[in-house]
Design a protein around this motif. Structure first.
Motif, short mmCIF file in Angstrom:
data_model
loop_
_atom_site.label_atom_id
_atom_site.label_comp_id
_atom_site.label_asym_id
_atom_site.label_seq_id
_atom_site.Cartn_x
_atom_site.Cartn_y
_atom_site.Cartn_z
N ASP A 176 -32.73 107.97 17.50
CA ASP A 176 -32.96 109.28 18.10
C ASP A 176 -33.01 110.42 17.09
O ASP A 176 -33.19 111.58 17.49
N ALA A 177 -32.85 110.15 15.82
CA ALA A 177 -32.95 111.19 14.79
C ALA A 177 -33.92 110.69 13.72
O ALA A 177 -33.84 109.52 13.30
N TRP A 178 -34.80 111.57 13.28
CA TRP A 178 -35.86 111.18 12.35
C TRP A 178 -36.03 112.21 11.25
O TRP A 178 -35.88 113.43 11.49
N GLY A 179 -36.35 111.72 10.06
CA GLY A 179 -36.71 112.61 8.99
C GLY A 179 -38.20 112.92 9.01
O GLY A 179 -38.93 112.44 9.89
N GLN A 228 -25.76 117.28 16.06
CA GLN A 228 -27.11 116.86 15.68
C GLN A 228 -27.10 116.37 14.22
O GLN A 228 -26.34 116.90 13.40
N VAL A 229 -27.91 115.37 13.96
CA VAL A 229 -28.02 114.81 12.62
C VAL A 229 -29.38 115.16 12.04
O VAL A 229 -30.40 115.03 12.71
N TYR A 230 -29.37 115.58 10.79
CA TYR A 230 -30.59 115.93 10.09
C TYR A 230 -30.79 114.93 8.95
O TYR A 230 -29.85 114.59 8.24
N LEU A 231 -32.02 114.48 8.78
CA LEU A 231 -32.33 113.47 7.79
C LEU A 231 -33.44 113.97 6.87
O LEU A 231 -34.45 114.51 7.33
N VAL A 232 -33.25 113.78 5.56
CA VAL A 232 -34.25 114.19 4.58
C VAL A 232 -34.50 113.04 3.62
O VAL A 232 -33.58 112.56 2.97
N GLU A 233 -35.76 112.61 3.55
CA GLU A 233 -36.14 111.52 2.66
C GLU A 233 -36.65 112.06 1.33
O GLU A 233 -37.17 113.18 1.25
N SER A 234 -36.55 111.21 0.30
CA SER A 234 -37.12 111.53 -1.01
C SER A 234 -37.39 110.23 -1.74
O SER A 234 -36.94 109.16 -1.31
N GLY A 235 -38.10 110.33 -2.85
CA GLY A 235 -38.30 109.17 -3.70
C GLY A 235 -39.66 108.51 -3.61
O GLY A 235 -39.95 107.58 -4.36
N GLY A 236 -40.49 108.98 -2.70
CA GLY A 236 -41.82 108.39 -2.60
C GLY A 236 -42.67 108.73 -3.82
O GLY A 236 -42.30 109.56 -4.65
N GLY A 237 -43.80 108.06 -3.93
CA GLY A 237 -44.69 108.32 -5.04
C GLY A 237 -45.83 107.34 -5.07
O GLY A 237 -46.03 106.57 -4.12
N SER A 238 -46.56 107.35 -6.17
CA SER A 238 -47.70 106.46 -6.36
C SER A 238 -47.37 105.46 -7.44
O SER A 238 -46.96 105.85 -8.54
N VAL A 239 -47.56 104.17 -7.14
CA VAL A 239 -47.30 103.11 -8.10
C VAL A 239 -48.44 102.10 -8.03
O VAL A 239 -49.22 102.09 -7.07
N GLN A 240 -48.48 101.25 -9.01
CA GLN A 240 -49.49 100.19 -9.01
C GLN A 240 -48.95 98.94 -8.35
O GLN A 240 -47.73 98.78 -8.16
N ASP A 241 -49.86 98.09 -7.97
CA ASP A 241 -49.53 96.80 -7.37
C ASP A 241 -48.45 96.10 -8.21
O ASP A 241 -48.61 95.98 -9.43
N GLY A 242 -47.36 95.66 -7.55
CA GLY A 242 -46.27 95.01 -8.25
C GLY A 242 -45.18 95.94 -8.71
O GLY A 242 -44.13 95.48 -9.20
N GLY A 243 -45.37 97.24 -8.54
CA GLY A 243 -44.38 98.21 -8.97
C GLY A 243 -43.20 98.33 -8.03
O GLY A 243 -43.12 97.63 -7.01
#
Length: 126
Positions: free
Chosen positions: A114-117, A1-16
């Motif tokens: 078939d694998a999702w974070g 089985q594969v496990y996936l973990v995302e990171s790096g999201g956030g809030s930015v302004q238009d054009g960022g």
């Protein structure tokens, strides 16, 4: 089985810009394709970009071509999505996905993977 973990999201302004990362663990040798999807409130999940784990030409949704770049390191354990020139319409939860079964073609259909974070939120304000 594969496990996936995302990171790096956030809030930015238009054009960022933002850089999203996806770290894979478990049976990563099984991964054939990896992709990024996104889902905005009240909308269906849509494919953003996808790549072969062994390299090759990635595919992008028309809405992000020229602005987003997908990449994967040689170890198959980490994938990135660079988001430039962000727009409010890019606001969504972004998901990392992988295909671990044989076969399949490189595409942006969620049924291919078939694998999702769990997702990382990107919010772009005007």
């Amino acid at each position: 089985q594969v496990y996936l973990v995302e990171s790096g999201g956030g809030s930015v302004q238009d054009g960022g810009s933002l850089r999203l990362s996806c770290v894979a663990s478990g049976d990563t040798y099984k991964t054939r394709l990896m992709a990024w999807f996104r889902q905005a409130p009240g909308k269906e999940r849509e494919g953003v970009a996808a790549t072969y784990t062994g390299g090759g030409t990635p595919v992008y949704a028309d809405s992000v071509k020229g602005r987003f770049t997908i990449s994967q390191d040689s170890s198959r354990d980490r994938m990135s999505l660079i988001l430039n020139s962000l727009k409010p319409d890019d606001t969504a939860m972004y998901y990392c996905a992988a295909r671990t079964v044989r076969g399949g073609t490189l595409d942006l259909n969620s049924s291919t993977y078939d694998a999702w974070g769990q997702g990382t939120q990107v919010t772009v304000s005007s």
